[in-house]
Motif scaffolding. Structure first.
Motif: not given
Length: 357
Positions: A47-52, A55-57, A82-85, A88-90
């Protein structure tokens, strides 16, 4: 010496804490057994990666991961995303693109633990959950948000290939592990299209494997039987949603989610499989050092079994059971006061002797 490339994704919450202990156990195996070594690379996609990065990866994340022999996954989930992020993105792209169509969840009452059922019979079965389609299919949508006529549609997708391959795996697993019965979870009396199709295809596979007994139960009755007579089950075959729910219930009757491992398995080995604890990121206890690492350590053991070292899986499980039986180093969720790190140290310490032996 066989060297395995292991990708480690520690994730969010307690994920990094328990994954650190699982890696510690792998290093204890490596230190004490000259026949195996691990080339471990950590990917901080969370999630930290996503916030920066939004995207999750990375865009080439799957290409990076597919070069590894296996993936050890921590946990994912953060209130800021959000949990769907996160899902569904990782997790989902890894499971679906790497064709990890078997979700493997052992339900076993380990030595040293007491089931809340106070059942005197041994509990030892596996749930094989279809992991790529079913109720967890990204098909559907919403219309007219905020209006009185607002609606949502979520489609369940069942394919002949998807059902056949998980059913065939169930019978192959049963035969290879001395199991004599496969139990299918269904609800075809109410879900008349998708689950009737599930029954039809599963029964076709069952007819081709007549040496192993076949039975089916409606999901509501099966949930009750898990509580009333769990010792009756050996291999439980279930769709994505039913398997997800049943495996949490199964974990509850053998000690809780802190003891529940899982594997997302690609049986063809064309792509890496992924192993993770069932418990999730548990943000309420993250950073407190009290998370139970046993589920993640057991998941690492399942990974070794998948890589062909069932002997090392058994030694890790034996070390876990010794810790549970001694009751000196337990986390609070199972009645102790030990930290996550101390439990990892204790299990690794047992292995340093066991593997040499």
């Amino acid at each position: 010496m066989q060297t395995y490339k292991i990708a480690v994704l520690p994730g969010d919450g307690i994920g990094p804490e328990v994954t650190k202990e699982a890696v510690k156990v792998l290093k204890a195996i490596e230190e004490s057994d000259e026949s195996i070594s691990f080339d471990i690379k950590t990917f901080h996609w969370n999630s930290e990666y996503y916030l920066e990065h939004g995207k999750m990866m990375p865009d080439d994340g799957l290409d990076q991961l597919k070069t590894f022999d296996s993936i050890l996954f921590g946990a994912i989930g953060d209130s800021r995303v959000p949990d769907p992020v996160t899902v569904w993105e990782l997790i989902m792209p890894i499971r679906k693109n790497f064709q990890q169509f078997v979700n493997f969840r052992p339900i076993k009452l380990l030595k040293g633990l007491q089931s809340p059922l106070n059942n005197s019979h041994p509990i030892d079965f596996v749930i094989l959950r279809e992991n790529g389609e079913g109720e967890y299919s990204n098909m559907g949508g919403t219309m007219f948000p905020g209006e009185q006529r607002e609606m949502a549609v979520q489609n369940t997708v069942m394919t002949r290939q998807g059902i056949t391959q998980i059913a065939e795996f169930a019978y192959q697993y049963a035969r290879e592990h001395g199991k004599t019965k496969v139990t299918s979870a269904t609800k075809s009396n109410a879900i008349i299209h998708a689950m009737t199709f599930w029954d039809k295809v599963v029964e076709e596979v069952a007819e081709q494997n007549a040496d192993v007994e076949y039975e089916k139960y409606y999901i509501d009755a099966l949930a009750a039987y898990f509580v009333q007579r769990p010792e009756d089950f050996q291999v439980v075959l279930a769709s994505n949603l039913f398997g997800d729910i049943l495996s949490d219930l199964g974990s509850a009757i053998v000690g809780g989610l802190g003891l529940a491992p899982s594997g997302n398995i690609n049986p063809t080995r064309e792509f890496p499989s992924m192993f993770e604890a069932v418990h999730g990121s548990a943000p309420d206890i993250a950073g407190k050092g009290i998370a139970n690492p046993i589920a993640q350590i057991w998941s690492a053991a399942l990974m070794l079994e998948h890589l062909g070292r069932r002997d090392l899986h058994d030694k890790i499980l034996s070390a876990i059971e010794e810790i549970l039986e001694e009751k000196n180093v337990l986390t609070p969720d199972i009645g102790g006061t030990a930290t996550t790190e101390l439990v990892g140290d204790a299990i690794a310490g047992k292995l340093l002797t066991k593997v040499r032996g």
